[in-house]
Write a protein that holds these residues in place. Structure first.
Motif, PDB file in Angstrom:
ATOM      1  N   GLU A   1       5.840  11.820  -3.331  1.00  0.00           N
ATOM      2  CA  GLU A   1       4.637  12.201  -4.069  1.00  0.00           C
ATOM      3  C   GLU A   1       3.946  10.986  -4.665  1.00  0.00           C
ATOM      4  O   GLU A   1       2.719  10.862  -4.602  1.00  0.00           O
ATOM      5  CB  GLU A   1       4.998  13.201  -5.167  1.00  0.00           C
ATOM      6  CG  GLU A   1       3.811  13.646  -6.033  1.00  0.00           C
ATOM      7  CD  GLU A   1       2.745  14.381  -5.221  1.00  0.00           C
ATOM      8  OE1 GLU A   1       1.580  14.358  -5.657  1.00  0.00           O
ATOM      9  OE2 GLU A   1       3.079  14.965  -4.171  1.00  0.00           O
ATOM     10  N   ALA A   2       4.719  10.083  -5.242  1.00  0.00           N
ATOM     11  CA  ALA A   2       4.141   8.886  -5.858  1.00  0.00           C
ATOM     12  C   ALA A   2       3.483   8.008  -4.799  1.00  0.00           C
ATOM     13  O   ALA A   2       2.403   7.438  -5.021  1.00  0.00           O
ATOM     14  CB  ALA A   2       5.216   8.110  -6.602  1.00  0.00           C
TER      15      ALA A   2
ATOM     16  N   LEU B   1      -1.709   6.074  -2.255  1.00  0.00           N
ATOM     17  CA  LEU B   1      -2.682   6.041  -1.161  1.00  0.00           C
ATOM     18  C   LEU B   1      -4.016   6.647  -1.596  1.00  0.00           C
ATOM     19  O   LEU B   1      -5.088   6.100  -1.306  1.00  0.00           O
ATOM     20  CB  LEU B   1      -2.139   6.806   0.042  1.00  0.00           C
ATOM     21  CG  LEU B   1      -1.014   6.152   0.844  1.00  0.00           C
ATOM     22  CD1 LEU B   1      -0.497   7.118   1.903  1.00  0.00           C
ATOM     23  CD2 LEU B   1      -1.499   4.873   1.504  1.00  0.00           C
ATOM     24  N   VAL B   2      -3.939   7.783  -2.293  1.00  0.00           N
ATOM     25  CA  VAL B   2      -5.158   8.448  -2.762  1.00  0.00           C
ATOM     26  C   VAL B   2      -5.927   7.559  -3.723  1.00  0.00           C
ATOM     27  O   VAL B   2      -7.150   7.407  -3.628  1.00  0.00           O
ATOM     28  CB  VAL B   2      -4.810   9.789  -3.435  1.00  0.00           C
ATOM     29  CG1 VAL B   2      -6.048  10.388  -4.106  1.00  0.00           C
ATOM     30  CG2 VAL B   2      -4.223  10.760  -2.422  1.00  0.00           C
ATOM     31  N   LYS B   3      -5.230   6.933  -4.669  1.00  0.00           N
ATOM     32  CA  LYS B   3      -5.881   6.053  -5.649  1.00  0.00           C
ATOM     33  C   LYS B   3      -6.518   4.849  -4.954  1.00  0.00           C
ATOM     34  O   LYS B   3      -7.651   4.456  -5.272  1.00  0.00           O
ATOM     35  CB  LYS B   3      -4.831   5.564  -6.654  1.00  0.00           C
ATOM     36  CG  LYS B   3      -5.397   4.730  -7.805  1.00  0.00           C
ATOM     37  CD  LYS B   3      -6.311   5.559  -8.682  1.00  0.00           C
ATOM     38  CE  LYS B   3      -6.601   4.867 -10.012  1.00  0.00           C
ATOM     39  NZ  LYS B   3      -7.195   3.530  -9.869  1.00  0.00           N
TER      40      LYS B   3
ATOM     41  N   GLN C   1      -9.712   5.960  -3.296  1.00  0.00           N
ATOM     42  CA  GLN C   1     -10.798   6.159  -4.248  1.00  0.00           C
ATOM     43  C   GLN C   1     -11.359   4.823  -4.751  1.00  0.00           C
ATOM     44  O   GLN C   1     -12.572   4.640  -4.848  1.00  0.00           O
ATOM     45  CB  GLN C   1     -10.308   6.995  -5.427  1.00  0.00           C
ATOM     46  CG  GLN C   1      -9.936   8.427  -5.040  1.00  0.00           C
ATOM     47  CD  GLN C   1      -9.260   9.166  -6.179  1.00  0.00           C
ATOM     48  OE1 GLN C   1      -8.764   8.566  -7.134  1.00  0.00           O
ATOM     49  NE2 GLN C   1      -9.223  10.502  -6.070  1.00  0.00           N
ATOM     50  N   ASP C   2     -10.461   3.897  -5.037  1.00  0.00           N
ATOM     51  CA  ASP C   2     -10.883   2.605  -5.591  1.00  0.00           C
ATOM     52  C   ASP C   2     -11.632   1.751  -4.582  1.00  0.00           C
ATOM     53  O   ASP C   2     -12.508   0.964  -4.948  1.00  0.00           O
ATOM     54  CB  ASP C   2      -9.671   1.826  -6.112  1.00  0.00           C
ATOM     55  CG  ASP C   2      -9.062   2.476  -7.340  1.00  0.00           C
ATOM     56  OD1 ASP C   2      -9.721   3.354  -7.935  1.00  0.00           O
ATOM     57  OD2 ASP C   2      -7.922   2.117  -7.694  1.00  0.00           O
ATOM     58  N   THR C   3     -11.283   1.872  -3.304  1.00  0.00           N
ATOM     59  CA  THR C   3     -11.916   1.045  -2.267  1.00  0.00           C
ATOM     60  C   THR C   3     -13.030   1.761  -1.532  1.00  0.00           C
ATOM     61  O   THR C   3     -13.717   1.177  -0.690  1.00  0.00           O
ATOM     62  CB  THR C   3     -10.870   0.594  -1.231  1.00  0.00           C
ATOM     63  OG1 THR C   3     -10.281   1.749  -0.637  1.00  0.00           O
ATOM     64  CG2 THR C   3      -9.794  -0.262  -1.883  1.00  0.00           C
TER      65      THR C   3
ATOM     66  N   ALA D   1      -4.354   3.988   5.137  1.00  0.00           N
ATOM     67  CA  ALA D   1      -3.043   4.089   5.774  1.00  0.00           C
ATOM     68  C   ALA D   1      -2.972   3.197   7.004  1.00  0.00           C
ATOM     69  O   ALA D   1      -1.956   2.530   7.252  1.00  0.00           O
ATOM     70  CB  ALA D   1      -2.759   5.541   6.155  1.00  0.00           C
ATOM     71  N   ARG D   2      -4.046   3.158   7.784  1.00  0.00           N
ATOM     72  CA  ARG D   2      -4.048   2.317   8.996  1.00  0.00           C
ATOM     73  C   ARG D   2      -3.963   0.839   8.611  1.00  0.00           C
ATOM     74  O   ARG D   2      -3.255   0.062   9.256  1.00  0.00           O
ATOM     75  CB  ARG D   2      -5.317   2.587   9.808  1.00  0.00           C
ATOM     76  CG  ARG D   2      -5.367   1.797  11.120  1.00  0.00           C
ATOM     77  CD  ARG D   2      -6.534   2.210  11.986  1.00  0.00           C
ATOM     78  NE  ARG D   2      -6.388   3.571  12.483  1.00  0.00           N
ATOM     79  CZ  ARG D   2      -7.068   4.610  12.031  1.00  0.00           C
ATOM     80  NH1 ARG D   2      -7.957   4.449  11.052  1.00  0.00           N
ATOM     81  NH2 ARG D   2      -6.875   5.809  12.531  1.00  0.00           N
TER      82      ARG D   2
END
Length: 247
Positions: free
Chosen positions: A205-206, A211-213, A216-218, A226-227
């Motif tokens: 989960e962490a 990855l989600v953060k 959003q930031d980039t 992920a790639r």
């Protein structure tokens, strides 16, 4: 429709359906589409040639033409943005079929720029059947006749049946492609999570939240992050051939 014609139609559709069930790759898709076009040309009375028109990168491309002259005629329609193929794809009637019975006669005014090209190539009639099924793939089955006023109700019905079969094939291929992309994306994200879990000693989960953060930031898609991560990891693990590092 007499008994012989009915049997020919059933055999043609069964053959195409069997081939559809066996095919999987993009090349197989092309082969099966070509088979449907060939079966339609060989089965439907008064039809002398055929093709499939399909939207590709914002323009209409020709697929599976039975002759080179048909390829050129389809390309001419695309260039002129005029003709039954164009209408069947972009503005079809409720039946999904656009019919030109005689480019040199009653239909001359309807397609004044394209009609003369068809007549010069030796074709007076054209049936184009829309193959779109869900707003994704837009295509049409095109069936040409050298004779004027050759498409009777029987021919139109058969054209609709072959068009329905081609549409189902394209529908299945379209959704299979999207399904494969979804599977590939899931695998890619899974690999990226695994890298983060190992590198930072975090749980599943962490790692996903990281990855989600980062996404959003980039302002990058999750799959792009992920790639990049999996590619970077692969590059870091590769031996440096110039220095011998990594050995």
């Amino acid at each position: 429709m007499d008994t012989v014609q009915s049997e020919q139609l059933v055999l043609a559709l069964r053959t195409a359906a069997r081939s559809m069930a066996e095919k999987r790759s993009i090349r197989d898709l092309e082969e099966t589409l070509a088979q449907i076009v060939d079966e339609a040309v060989n089965t439907i009375p008064a039809v002398d040639a055929g093709s499939i028109s399909m939207t590709e990168h914002g323009r209409i491309e020709t697929r599976c033409p039975t002759t080179e002259s048909i390829r050129k005629l389809d390309e001419t329609q695309s260039q002129l943005r005029e003709g039954p193929c164009i209408e069947a794809i972009e503005d079809p009637p409720p039946t999904g079929m656009v019919i030109a019975q005689d480019f040199a006669g009653d239909d001359a005014q309807r397609w004044p720029r394209y009609g003369p090209h068809a007549v010069e190539a030796g074709y007076h009639g054209l049936m184009s059947t829309q193959l779109s099924t869900d707003g994704g793939v837009r295509a049409a089955l095109n069936l040409y006749s050298r004779s004027a006023n050759a498409f009777d109700e029987h021919s139109q019905t058969l054209a609709g049946l072959f068009g329905a079969q081609a549409a189902l094939l394209l529908y299945g291929a379209h959704h299979a492609t999207h399904l494969q992309k979804a599977v590939d994306s899931r695998d890619l994200i899974g690999q990226a999570k695994g890298i983060l879990m190992e590198r930072f000693a975090v749980d599943d989960e962490a790692a996903f939240q990281m990855l989600v953060k980062s996404s959003q930031d980039t302002n990058l898609k999750l799959t792009e992050v992920a790639r990049w991560l999996t590619t970077d990891q692969s590059r870091a693990a590769r031996p440096d051939s110039s220095t011998g590092r990594g050995r």
